[in-house]
Design an enzyme around this catalytic site. Structure first.
Site, PDB file in Angstrom:
ATOM      1  N   SER A 107       0.850  -1.188   0.000  1.00 50.80           N
ATOM      2  CA  SER A 107       0.000   0.000   0.000  1.00 50.80           C
ATOM      3  C   SER A 107       0.884   1.236   0.000  1.00 50.80           C
ATOM      4  O   SER A 107       1.723   1.395   0.889  1.00 50.80           O
ATOM      5  CB  SER A 107      -0.909   0.010   1.229  1.00 50.80           C
ATOM      6  N   GLY A 148      -0.327   4.638  -0.334  1.00 49.78           N
ATOM      7  CA  GLY A 148      -1.063   5.878  -0.141  1.00 49.78           C
ATOM      8  C   GLY A 148      -1.553   6.453  -1.451  1.00 49.78           C
ATOM      9  O   GLY A 148      -2.169   5.763  -2.271  1.00 49.78           O
ATOM     10  N   ALA A 149      -1.240   7.725  -1.688  1.00 51.96           N
ATOM     11  CA  ALA A 149      -1.713   8.409  -2.888  1.00 51.96           C
ATOM     12  C   ALA A 149      -1.136   7.816  -4.169  1.00 51.96           C
ATOM     13  O   ALA A 149      -1.670   8.053  -5.264  1.00 51.96           O
ATOM     14  CB  ALA A 149      -1.356   9.893  -2.808  1.00 51.96           C
ATOM     15  N   GLY A 155      -1.041   4.635  -4.863  1.00 54.38           N
ATOM     16  CA  GLY A 155      -1.736   3.407  -5.221  1.00 54.38           C
ATOM     17  C   GLY A 155      -1.217   2.189  -4.492  1.00 54.38           C
ATOM     18  O   GLY A 155      -0.725   2.276  -3.370  1.00 54.38           O
ATOM     19  N   GLY A 197      -6.424   0.477   4.558  1.00 56.76           N
ATOM     20  CA  GLY A 197      -5.593  -0.655   4.163  1.00 56.76           C
ATOM     21  C   GLY A 197      -6.259  -1.993   4.434  1.00 56.76           C
ATOM     22  O   GLY A 197      -6.104  -2.946   3.667  1.00 56.76           O
ATOM     23  N   ASP A 198      -7.027  -2.049   5.523  1.00 54.89           N
ATOM     24  CA  ASP A 198      -7.751  -3.273   5.848  1.00 54.89           C
ATOM     25  C   ASP A 198      -8.852  -3.532   4.825  1.00 54.89           C
ATOM     26  O   ASP A 198      -9.095  -4.674   4.407  1.00 54.89           O
ATOM     27  CB  ASP A 198      -8.347  -3.177   7.248  1.00 54.89           C
TER      28      ASP A 198
END
Length: 315
Positions: free
Chosen positions: A220, A222-223, A225, A251-252
């Site tokens: 993961s 963040g912005a 992708g 994220g989950d």
């Protein structure tokens, strides 16, 4: 069925405020209360997608009873392990510009008997699970090898393992060959012991985790992708998000989207990105329903720009 394991669950209270000023009295404009912990959030997102799930978690005290009640109200099956200590309560404060302040309590210490009871409960339900998602930090009392024990026992029962943890617990579990691990950029940098500044750095770090045993890595970013690295190749998934209300549980939600879509390949990555993007548009740790998803806004490519600088480099 997707079974989730949350060794350190929580009761999550989230507040939306106009601004957060240290030392001031701040009046919330919105609030919500949810059962929390990474595995619990995965179960909530899986259930919202209409897929059967079972949450295995230690619960204790009044907060533990409330977590169980809230999960039951959301139609989630729970296999609780009663523990002496009280389940923790966490607080999140979200500001209009997307800034999020979190206060996470440490949680209770588990005894050796409680640790073994938790392992036994997972084992008792492993045969019915297509995936077992082991998520979050380990509470006091559990050794870093605890997830490694879950991976070993669950693979022996024929279940596939998704692992979302960090630090020594992640490294200890890799030799057991978890089917997918889901670090964020900071956790990935910690695992390889060096900063990550570009997508190429992320790919190299993911390859190292795979060399140590992970069969696939879902990172993961963040912005920027999410990056999936597995036996079929390397894929980058992205979705534009214009307004971020809260990234708690995003994220989950992504991991849930990945697993309900089969847990492998670019189609599962697209589902992960759609779920994560939908989650950040919701308040607190609310999990998205199918109506919240925008799959047409997701792009997935195997042409990864390795020299692209990360929006938020991992130190």
């Amino acid at each position: 069925m997707i079974l989730t394991v949350t060794p350190n669950p929580s009761l999550d209270r989230a507040y939306e405020v106009p601004a957060l000023t240290r030392g001031d009295v701040v009046r919330a404009t919105g609030e919500r209360m949810d059962p929390g912990g990474k595995g619990v959030n995965v179960s909530r997102a899986v259930a919202a997608a209409g897929v059967r799930t079972l949450a295995v978690l230690p619960l204790g005290g009044a907060t533990g009873a409330l977590v169980a009640q809230l999960l039951d109200e959301q139609g989630i099956d729970v296999a609780p392990v009663q523990v002496t200590g009280a389940t923790r309560a966490n607080i999140s404060v979200a500001e209009p510009d997307g800034t999020l302040t979190k206060i996470n309590a440490p949680g209770p210490a588990l005894t050796p008997a409680e640790s073994e009871a938790l392992l036994g409960t997972v084992a008792a339900h492993s045969a019915d699970a297509d995936w077992i998602a082991c998520c979050g930090s380990l509470p006091r009392g559990l050794a870093p090898s605890w997830y490694a024990d879950v991976v070993r026992r669950s693979h022996a029962a024929g279940a596939r393992i998704a692992l979302d943890t960090s630090g020594p617990a992640l490294l200890a579990a890799l030799p057991g060959r978890p089917d997918v691990v889901k670090p964020n950029a900071a956790e990935l940098a910690e695992a390889v012991g060096r900063p990550l500044a570009t997508l190429g750095d992320v790919l190299k770090a993911a390859d190292e985790l795979r060399a140590h045993g992970a069969r696939a890595v879902l990172a993961s970013l963040g912005a920027d992708g999410q990056l999936l690295v597995d036996d079929t190749g390397t894929y980058l998934g992205r979705a534009r998000v214009d307004l971020v209300r809260s990234n708690v549980g995003a994220g989950d939600s992504s991991l849930a989207g990945f697993l309900v879509a089969g847990g492998a390949g670019p189609a599962a990555l697209a589902s992960a990105v759609a779920h994560g993007a939908a989650a950040v548009r919701l308040p607190g740790s609310a999990m998205p329903t199918p109506a919240d998803l925008a799959p047409d806004a997701v792009t997935v490519t195997d042409e990864v720009p390795l020299d692209l600088a990360l929006t938020e480099p991992a130190p």
